[in-house]
Design a protein around this motif. Structure first.
Motif, short mmCIF file in Angstrom:
data_model
loop_
_atom_site.label_atom_id
_atom_site.label_comp_id
_atom_site.label_asym_id
_atom_site.label_seq_id
_atom_site.Cartn_x
_atom_site.Cartn_y
_atom_site.Cartn_z
N UNK A 1 0.85 -1.19 0.00
CA UNK A 1 0.00 0.00 0.00
C UNK A 1 0.89 1.24 0.00
N UNK A 2 0.24 2.39 -0.21
CA UNK A 2 0.98 3.65 -0.19
C UNK A 2 1.66 3.87 1.16
N UNK A 3 0.96 3.57 2.26
CA UNK A 3 1.53 3.75 3.58
C UNK A 3 2.76 2.87 3.78
N UNK A 4 2.70 1.63 3.30
CA UNK A 4 3.85 0.75 3.42
C UNK A 4 5.03 1.27 2.62
N UNK A 5 4.77 1.72 1.40
CA UNK A 5 5.84 2.25 0.57
C UNK A 5 6.49 3.46 1.23
N UNK A 6 5.66 4.34 1.82
CA UNK A 6 6.20 5.50 2.52
C UNK A 6 7.13 5.08 3.66
N UNK A 7 6.69 4.10 4.41
CA UNK A 7 7.49 3.63 5.55
C UNK A 7 8.80 3.02 5.07
N UNK A 8 8.75 2.27 3.98
CA UNK A 8 9.97 1.63 3.48
C UNK A 8 10.95 2.66 2.92
N UNK A 9 10.43 3.67 2.23
CA UNK A 9 11.31 4.72 1.70
C UNK A 9 12.03 5.42 2.85
N UNK A 10 11.29 5.67 3.95
CA UNK A 10 11.91 6.33 5.09
C UNK A 10 13.06 5.53 5.68
N UNK A 11 13.05 4.20 5.48
CA UNK A 11 14.09 3.36 6.06
C UNK A 11 15.33 3.21 5.18
N UNK A 12 15.21 3.58 3.92
CA UNK A 12 16.31 3.33 2.99
C UNK A 12 17.60 4.00 3.43
N UNK A 13 17.50 5.18 4.01
CA UNK A 13 18.69 5.95 4.38
C UNK A 13 19.57 5.17 5.34
N UNK A 14 18.99 4.60 6.39
CA UNK A 14 19.78 3.97 7.45
C UNK A 14 19.82 2.45 7.37
N UNK A 15 19.09 1.86 6.46
CA UNK A 15 19.02 0.40 6.40
C UNK A 15 20.35 -0.20 5.96
N UNK A 16 20.57 -1.45 6.37
CA UNK A 16 21.79 -2.16 5.99
C UNK A 16 21.52 -3.30 5.02
N UNK A 17 20.25 -3.57 4.74
CA UNK A 17 19.90 -4.65 3.79
C UNK A 17 18.48 -4.42 3.29
N UNK A 18 18.11 -5.17 2.24
CA UNK A 18 16.74 -5.06 1.71
C UNK A 18 15.72 -5.53 2.75
N UNK A 19 16.04 -6.61 3.43
CA UNK A 19 15.11 -7.11 4.46
C UNK A 19 14.92 -6.10 5.57
N UNK A 20 15.97 -5.33 5.86
CA UNK A 20 15.86 -4.32 6.90
C UNK A 20 14.88 -3.22 6.49
N UNK A 21 14.80 -2.95 5.17
CA UNK A 21 13.86 -1.95 4.67
C UNK A 21 12.44 -2.49 4.67
N UNK A 22 12.27 -3.74 4.25
CA UNK A 22 10.94 -4.31 4.03
C UNK A 22 10.39 -5.05 5.24
N UNK A 23 11.02 -4.88 6.38
CA UNK A 23 10.56 -5.63 7.56
C UNK A 23 9.16 -5.19 7.98
#
Length: 331
Positions: A309-331
């Motif tokens: 959903x849009x809300x999920x995508x927003x949350x994942x984008x916010x994590x990209x900066x500090x994430x260390x892996x794809x799973x860390x973004x999509x958790x």
């Protein structure tokens, strides 16, 4: 209204990074110098030299870039300075002569056997809000009576001035500049305190698209980080502009905003577009950013992004900066 504050530092840093690339510097010189001087210089052979000749206390208002080249097949030096004070500097001609003298002193120390001095050609690029009205020649600083009586015995020196305050978009578009140099000068000229930066960027769409296409030396990111920092333009306006240019431009802008830590502002703009096609575009952009940073996605990760959903995508984008892996973004 967004107000990020305008400091001297961003001007200096962006100019140095962009014009410090010899090809960009060569195009600036070709646009600024008289044709007979530009053709005499080996602009394709410009080489950036190390060292600085500006006093520490002046660094917030000036940056100096020294290039070596050849003039009519003879060794020469070109000193390029950017001046970004809010007011013209009456004593700039005197200061430039100081810089030139320091260059000569260093040259003599490095080449003690030489009996001549290299030519030094100073160029000052000024971007203040007021038009430059200070002398560009040392002799204009002397008392008239002194100049008339002792003129031939007094030091003479002049610098080339590029006054961006009097330059419009048409002038820049007609100049023989590289895309990076043109866009950098355009942003120095128009971006500070600009409330509608997208309107300015539209004038230079060809250069923006070329920088997005090549992604060379991170020039797009360097210039857009500067423009965002000194302008008063809302993030949504810039986001809409790059969205209109297509996925590559949108991704490049997204990457830039993520690097400066404003992903929440971008997410807010995306959340306003809830149409299915818009969500799919955001999902595609997020996927490309993840691949660029972390590597290929698994089929499961791709499915998860496409069904978000849009809300999920927003949350994942916010994590990209500090994430260390794809799973860390999509958790």
């Amino acid at each position: 209204m967004v107000n990020r504050g305008e400091r001297p530092g961003p001007h200096d840093a962006m100019f140095r990074k962009v014009v410090g690339v010899p090809a960009n510097a060569a195009s600036v010189l070709a646009a600024v110098l008289p044709p007979e001087v530009a053709t005499g210089l080996d602009l394709e052979g410009l080489r950036l030299e190390s060292g600085s000749f500006v006093d520490e206390e002046m660094r917030q208002r000036h940056t100096d870039l020294l290039f070596s080249t050849r003039l009519n097949k003879n060794p020469a030096h070109v000193l390029v300075l950017v001046e970004h004070q809010s007011r013209p500097d009456r004593w700039m001609a005197s200061r430039v002569l100081e810089y030139v003298t320091r260059i000569w002193d260093q040259h003599r120390a490095q080449h003690p056997g030489e009996r001549t001095l290299p030519a030094v050609l100073p160029v000052v690029v000024y971007q203040g809000r007021r038009r430059w009205n200070a002398p560009t020649a040392l002799e204009d600083l002397y008392e008239p009576d002194t100049e008339q009586l002792l003129g031939e015995f007094l030091p003479r020196h002049r610098f080339v001035l590029q006054n961006l305050t009097g330059v419009d978009a048409e002038n820049l578009l007609a100049a023989p500049l590289t895309p990076a140099a043109r866009l950098a000068l355009a942003m120095l000229r128009f971006a500070p305190r600009q409330e509608h930066l997208a309107h300015v960027l539209e004038e230079f769409t060809t250069d923006v698209v070329e920088l997005v296409r090549t992604r060379a030396d991170r020039m797009f990111t360097i210039i857009m980080e500067y423009a965002y920092q000194v302008s008063d333009t809302e993030p949504e306006e810039l986001q809409a502009f790059f969205h209109r240019l297509g996925p590559d431009a949108q991704e490049a802008y997204m990457s830039t905003t993520l690097e400066r830590g404003v992903a929440q502002g971008v997410a807010k703009g995306r959340a306003e577009g809830v149409a299915k096609g818009r969500v799919e575009g955001v999902a595609e952009t997020l996927a490309r950013l993840l691949v660029k940073r972390f590597g290929p996605l698994t089929p499961e990760q791709t499915t998860k992004i496409e069904s978000a959903t849009t809300d999920q995508l927003d949350a994942w984008v916010d994590r990209v900066i500090d994430a260390t892996s794809i799973d860390d973004v999509l958790r």
